[in-house]
Design a protein around this motif. Structure first.
Motif, mmCIF file in Angstrom:
data_model
loop_
_atom_site.group_PDB
_atom_site.id
_atom_site.type_symbol
_atom_site.label_atom_id
_atom_site.label_comp_id
_atom_site.label_asym_id
_atom_site.label_seq_id
_atom_site.Cartn_x
_atom_site.Cartn_y
_atom_site.Cartn_z
ATOM 1 N N PRO A 10 0.846 -1.418 0.024
ATOM 2 C CA PRO A 10 0.169 -0.042 -0.114
ATOM 3 C C PRO A 10 0.722 1.347 0.204
ATOM 4 O O PRO A 10 0.424 2.486 -0.152
ATOM 5 N N TYR A 11 2.127 1.139 0.282
ATOM 6 C CA TYR A 11 2.839 2.246 0.600
ATOM 7 C C TYR A 11 3.527 2.790 -0.922
ATOM 8 O O TYR A 11 3.788 4.017 -1.018
ATOM 9 N N PHE A 12 3.114 1.887 -1.861
ATOM 10 C CA PHE A 12 3.928 2.376 -3.222
ATOM 11 C C PHE A 12 2.946 2.684 -4.273
ATOM 12 O O PHE A 12 2.000 2.053 -4.531
ATOM 13 N N ASP A 13 3.299 3.926 -5.052
ATOM 14 C CA ASP A 13 2.675 4.106 -6.086
ATOM 15 C C ASP A 13 3.208 3.632 -7.331
ATOM 16 O O ASP A 13 2.353 3.585 -8.458
ATOM 17 N N LEU A 14 4.292 3.143 -7.494
ATOM 18 C CA LEU A 14 4.866 2.750 -8.498
ATOM 19 C C LEU A 14 5.969 1.291 -8.183
ATOM 20 O O LEU A 14 6.744 1.517 -7.177
ATOM 21 N N VAL A 15 5.704 0.291 -8.870
ATOM 22 C CA VAL A 15 6.786 -0.778 -8.635
ATOM 23 C C VAL A 15 7.463 -1.042 -9.878
ATOM 24 O O VAL A 15 6.880 -1.221 -10.989
ATOM 25 N N ILE A 16 8.741 -1.105 -10.066
ATOM 26 C CA ILE A 16 9.501 -1.441 -11.368
ATOM 27 C C ILE A 16 10.270 -2.690 -10.742
ATOM 28 O O ILE A 16 11.100 -2.550 -10.020
ATOM 29 N N GLY A 17 10.087 -3.690 -11.499
ATOM 30 C CA GLY A 17 10.748 -4.789 -11.229
ATOM 31 C C GLY A 17 11.821 -5.189 -12.210
ATOM 32 O O GLY A 17 12.046 -4.164 -13.020
ATOM 33 N N GLY A 18 12.694 -6.113 -12.068
ATOM 34 C CA GLY A 18 13.738 -6.296 -12.956
ATOM 35 C C GLY A 18 13.495 -6.714 -14.541
ATOM 36 O O GLY A 18 14.351 -6.409 -15.093
ATOM 37 N N ASP A 19 12.243 -7.029 -14.721
ATOM 38 C CA ASP A 19 12.035 -7.479 -16.064
ATOM 39 C C ASP A 19 10.881 -6.392 -16.502
ATOM 40 O O ASP A 19 10.218 -6.623 -17.605
ATOM 41 N N THR A 20 10.654 -5.395 -15.738
ATOM 42 C CA THR A 20 9.719 -4.222 -16.191
ATOM 43 C C THR A 20 9.922 -3.701 -17.657
ATOM 44 O O THR A 20 9.284 -3.345 -18.448
ATOM 45 N N LEU A 21 11.333 -3.231 -17.600
ATOM 46 C CA LEU A 21 11.945 -2.386 -18.418
ATOM 47 C C LEU A 21 12.764 -3.038 -19.376
ATOM 48 O O LEU A 21 13.460 -4.313 -18.899
ATOM 49 N N PRO A 22 13.398 -2.925 -20.314
ATOM 50 C CA PRO A 22 14.575 -3.565 -21.157
ATOM 51 C C PRO A 22 15.677 -3.860 -20.318
ATOM 52 O O PRO A 22 16.333 -4.629 -20.631
ATOM 53 N N ARG A 23 16.029 -2.674 -19.423
ATOM 54 C CA ARG A 23 17.164 -2.912 -18.831
ATOM 55 C C ARG A 23 16.832 -2.400 -17.493
ATOM 56 O O ARG A 23 16.131 -1.941 -16.782
ATOM 57 N N LYS A 24 17.706 -3.338 -16.635
ATOM 58 C CA LYS A 24 17.476 -2.909 -14.934
ATOM 59 C C LYS A 24 18.904 -2.299 -14.455
ATOM 60 O O LYS A 24 19.991 -2.018 -15.287
ATOM 61 N N LYS A 25 18.875 -2.222 -13.022
ATOM 62 C CA LYS A 25 20.085 -1.597 -12.318
ATOM 63 C C LYS A 25 21.201 -2.540 -12.779
ATOM 64 O O LYS A 25 21.065 -3.661 -12.626
ATOM 65 N N PRO A 26 22.354 -1.948 -12.705
ATOM 66 C CA PRO A 26 22.800 -0.374 -12.589
ATOM 67 C C PRO A 26 22.732 0.355 -13.807
ATOM 68 O O PRO A 26 23.145 1.486 -13.776
ATOM 69 N N ASP A 27 21.810 -0.154 -14.766
ATOM 70 C CA ASP A 27 21.574 1.108 -15.776
ATOM 71 C C ASP A 27 20.751 1.737 -15.167
ATOM 72 O O ASP A 27 19.503 1.561 -14.247
ATOM 73 N N PRO A 28 20.846 3.263 -15.649
ATOM 74 C CA PRO A 28 20.016 4.452 -15.318
ATOM 75 C C PRO A 28 18.258 4.205 -15.706
ATOM 76 O O PRO A 28 17.634 5.012 -14.966
ATOM 77 N N LEU A 29 18.032 3.313 -16.639
ATOM 78 C CA LEU A 29 16.604 3.258 -17.241
ATOM 79 C C LEU A 29 15.610 3.289 -16.104
ATOM 80 O O LEU A 29 14.487 4.205 -16.027
ATOM 81 N N PRO A 30 15.703 2.365 -15.082
ATOM 82 C CA PRO A 30 14.440 2.316 -14.290
ATOM 83 C C PRO A 30 14.325 3.625 -13.434
ATOM 84 O O PRO A 30 12.895 4.175 -13.197
ATOM 85 N N LEU A 31 15.185 4.355 -13.016
ATOM 86 C CA LEU A 31 15.214 5.686 -12.179
ATOM 87 C C LEU A 31 14.696 6.597 -13.105
ATOM 88 O O LEU A 31 13.835 7.432 -12.728
#
Ligand code: PGA
Ligand code: MG
Length: 506
Positions: free
Chosen positions: A414-435
């Motif tokens: 309930p605290y989160f307005d947004l959740v980005i997982g490792g497979d939500t976007l084409p690249r994950k951390k340490p790539d800057p894309l999720p941020l």
């Protein structure tokens, strides 16, 4: 002559006793010193009353009177306070007012030390009220016996004020010492520990070249080392003195740590804070995103259970939990790959990883939140951040199909307005894309999106995206020390994060 002590009586009682016993005649008066509940009287026997003593006194009108002990006066409390430097069998240190040292046990030394000095003599009664002066009986260690603090160590009382928000690496900035301004030969710049010279840079008035309050430019004074006088008041407030230091630290705490937004810090439009001091706190932030594993949730137990069940099913020995812990952070596929590499001693092929992942996932799904718990301070921290009006997001490398149920089961969803997982976007951390994506979703520039993380993946992603980042020290930093991470601050828990932030409207 007798030396008698009275306890519980007072000077008056002693005088009265002297009168009653007739121990004194004519101009021979008892010598009474002190007051309160202890008094020492010197009784001069009268030739006609040679036995005058307390035991002779028929009326015995006052409290305990006692004769001095054998071996000397041991003070009114009845016990001798051990001297700090005179432990049994230890060599005695020389004392300025008592002559050469000796060893306790040597009769000559014992006699000297136990000698009952007469009232008014140096080394006289030890009761503080009977002292001639405060300093007389104190042993001041000679210069050679004092311990000196080497200059390269920070002074123990010199803690940077500001709590968790101030890191040792900020010392140079806090004290206004930057490489370009410290001038040539400033070899201390960049050191995390600071020396006296760094802690007490000259004040703005001196730096501006004005006449110093402490320096004197007359030739005679220059000959004395440039100070007006040696000792006394003039040394007190000079740069480097304790008062100067206290004042300087207070200034730093009150004015400089308040941040850039405090334009009123120095009065009408004039800030006392030098321009080169870069106050990073409080950080202006519009939204906050937090890492999951190792920051919000302690997931290592359940991950280790699933990983070891997978290894067992594939016919390998299980791995100890601390080893598995160092493999958490770059997603579940990476965890499986590194566990396989650990047990086989070789890099697994893609097909092997795929097969192992297919074994791992059902085990992890069955053990998703068995022993997984939020870290202490997480719920309070999230609550406080929400109350402060920050939109919150969770940015993790864990696959979304595990992240969402895990947050649900741990009660944090309930605290989160947004959740980005490792497979939500084409690249994950340490790539800057999720941020960058999260900043866009929250409608804030990346510079106003704070990441709270625990590992190099988080700090690298934040730096690449231009986000401020703070780290927690308890997480899984893939074997790296949290002190080595490139972050803006290390906070003991998520609970402390809100105090570092200043809300800016998106
Ligand atoms: O490695 C994982 O599975 C997740 O790691 P993270 O939540 O710290 O990004
Ligand atoms: Mg993490």
């Amino acid at each position: 002559m007798r030396l008698l002590h009275t306890k519980g009586g007072a000077r008056t009682s002693a005088r009265r006793w002297a009168g009653i016993t007739g121990a004194f005649a004519g101009d021979q008066r008892p010598l009474c010193r002190g007051g309160g509940n202890a008094v020492k009287i010197r009784v001069l026997s009268h030739p006609e009353r040679p036995h005058a003593d307390v035991s002779d006194c028929p009326q015995h009108p006052f409290g305990q009177l006692r004769a001095p002990r054998r071996g000397g006066d041991r003070g009114d409390r009845g016990r001798r306070r051990p001297h700090p430097f005179r432990c049994d069998g230890q060599p005695l240190r020389p004392q300025p007012d008592r002559g050469a040292a000796g060893v306790r046990g040597d009769p000559a030394v014992d006699r000297r030390l136990d000698r009952c000095a007469l009232d008014g003599e140096a080394g006289g009664p030890h009761h503080p009220r009977l002292r001639q002066s405060r300093r007389q009986h104190h042993f001041v260690p000679s210069r050679s016996l004092r311990t000196h603090r080497p200059h390269h160590r920070p002074h123990p009382r010199l803690r940077l004020q500001g709590g968790a928000r101030v890191q040792p690496s900020h010392a140079a900035q806090l004290f206004g010492l930057h490489a370009e301004e410290a001038g040539p030969g400033a070899d201390h710049v960049g050191e995390s520990r600071f020396r006296r010279a760094e802690v007490h840079p000259r004040g703005p008035r001196q730096a501006a070249g004005g006449a110093s309050a402490h320096r004197c430019l007359r030739a005679g004074d220059l000959a004395r080392g440039g100070w007006r006088r040696e000792g006394g008041q003039h040394r007190r407030n000079r740069p480097g003195g304790r008062r100067h230091l206290r004042r300087r630290l207070r200034d730093l705490r009150d004015k400089r740590l308040q941040g850039d937004h405090r334009s009123d810090a120095g009065g009408a439009g004039k800030s006392l804070r030098p321009k080169h001091v870069n106050s990073r706190f409080p950080i202006p932030v519009g939204a906050v995103v937090l890492d999951l594993d190792g920051t919000l949730l302690d997931t290592v137990d359940d991950l280790a259970v699933a990983a070891n069940a997978m290894l067992q099913e594939l016919g390998f020995e299980p791995l100890p939990e601390p080893v598995i812990r160092t493999h958490i952070g770059k997603g579940l596929q990476n965890l499986v790959t590194r566990c396989l590499a650990e047990v086989t001693g070789a890099e697994p092929t893609a097909a092997q990883v795929e097969r192992a992942l297919a074994v791992f996932e059902p085990h992890y799904r069955a053990n998703l939140c068995v022993r997984t718990r939020p870290y202490p301070g997480v719920v309070e921290g999230l609550e406080a951040l929400r109350q402060a009006g920050f939109p919150l997001g969770c940015v993790t490398n864990k696959a979304e199909r595990f992240t969402l149920p895990l947050l649900q089961q741990a009660g944090l969803a309930p605290y989160f307005d947004l959740v980005i997982g490792g497979d939500t976007l084409p690249r994950k951390k340490p790539d800057p894309l999720p941020l960058v994506h999260a900043a866009e979703r929250f409608g804030v520039p990346p510079a106003q999106l704070l990441l709270v993380g625990d590992s190099p993946n988080d700090t690298q992603a934040a730096r690449a995206a231009g986000c401020p980042v703070v780290c927690v020290p308890y997480g899984y930093s893939e074997g790296a020390k949290v002190q080595d991470l490139d972050c803006d601050a290390i906070v003991a828990s998520v609970r402390e994060v809100p105090s570092l932030l200043r809300k800016v409207q998106p």
